[in-house]
Write an enzyme that holds these catalytic residues in place. Structure first.
Site, mmCIF file in Angstrom:
data_model
loop_
_atom_site.group_PDB
_atom_site.id
_atom_site.type_symbol
_atom_site.label_atom_id
_atom_site.label_comp_id
_atom_site.label_asym_id
_atom_site.label_seq_id
_atom_site.Cartn_x
_atom_site.Cartn_y
_atom_site.Cartn_z
ATOM 1 N N GLN A 104 2.939 8.077 -5.038
ATOM 2 C CA GLN A 104 3.897 7.142 -4.454
ATOM 3 C C GLN A 104 3.845 5.819 -5.210
ATOM 4 O O GLN A 104 2.833 5.483 -5.820
ATOM 5 C CB GLN A 104 3.588 6.908 -2.974
ATOM 6 N N ARG A 124 0.843 -1.201 0.000
ATOM 7 C CA ARG A 124 0.000 0.000 0.000
ATOM 8 C C ARG A 124 0.872 1.241 0.000
ATOM 9 O O ARG A 124 1.886 1.312 0.684
ATOM 10 C CB ARG A 124 -0.891 0.039 1.244
ATOM 11 N N ALA A 125 0.465 2.218 -0.791
ATOM 12 C CA ALA A 125 1.063 3.550 -0.762
ATOM 13 C C ALA A 125 -0.053 4.518 -0.393
ATOM 14 O O ALA A 125 -1.220 4.296 -0.731
ATOM 15 C CB ALA A 125 1.644 3.912 -2.118
ATOM 16 N N SER A 126 0.311 5.581 0.301
ATOM 17 C CA SER A 126 -0.699 6.514 0.800
ATOM 18 C C SER A 126 -1.270 7.429 -0.270
ATOM 19 O O SER A 126 -2.424 7.824 -0.200
ATOM 20 C CB SER A 126 -0.120 7.372 1.925
ATOM 21 N N THR A 127 -0.457 7.800 -1.243
ATOM 22 C CA THR A 127 -0.927 8.753 -2.254
ATOM 23 C C THR A 127 -0.675 8.207 -3.654
ATOM 24 O O THR A 127 0.146 7.305 -3.851
ATOM 25 C CB THR A 127 -0.210 10.110 -2.112
#
Length: 185
Positions: free
Chosen positions: A14, A8-11
């Site tokens: 990314q 998972r990446a937050s944005t």
């Protein structure tokens, strides 16, 4: 007994490629990735899919615990679901292995620190907004509702709150707030 990976990446800007590579090297047969905030499980469809799909004896692998959850409550809920299903949780960059007592303890500690980091970030953001407001730089977002148009639809077209909300693409509660306000345009 399959090994599944979750990245998972937050944005959106990314990248999850490094996480995916680490998960492949850890032996993950299937890797699910998404770009979404980790502060809540809402909107994390890939995680939800994995949690539904996992079976007893499977292992869920992440690179770090903060990829799984940023709040201790969410982390504990996810770990509880995994335990109830008989699924192990491991992290490639941290000594987390929920099949061991030490791994369970370390997981809880990392969850606390992930939530702490999120809270610190939120506090810094609020401090920055307060400073910007004091300087007159930060005005907040622009209003998305035109009170004059709400009143025009109400008085000229004789529309009710539901019809006004549908016409303007806003919530009915917003229409009621405008109509209840004393400052009529």
């Amino acid at each position: 007994m399959a090994i599944y990976g979750y990245a998972r990446a937050s944005t959106l800007d990314q990248d999850v490629a490094i996480q995916e590579e680490a998960l492949r090297q850890a032996g993950c047969e299937v890797i699910r990735s998404e770009k979404a905030s980790g502060t809540t499980r809402t909107g994390r469809s890939e995680l939800a899919l994995l949690l539904q799909f996992l079976r007893p004896g499977d292992t869920l692998v992440v690179t770090r615990v903060d990829r799984l959850a940023r709040s201790i409550k969410d982390l504990q809920d996810i770990v509880h679901e995994l335990r109830a299903k008989g699924v192990a949780l491991k992290a490639t960059e941290q000594p987390i292995d929920t099949t061991t007592s030490a791994g369970k303890a370390f997981l809880d500690m990392l969850g606390v620190f992930a939530e702490f980091e999120t809270n610190l970030r939120r506090e810094r953001q609020m401090e920055g907004i307060s400073r910007a407001k004091a300087k007159g730089v930060y005005k907040g977002r622009k209003p998305s509702i035109d009170p004059a148009e709400v009143w025009r639809l109400r008085t000229e077209e004789k529309l009710g709150p539901t019809a006004i909300a549908q016409r303007l693409g806003i919530g009915r509660a917003s229409v009621y707030r405008v109509l209840a306000g004393a400052d009529r345009p």
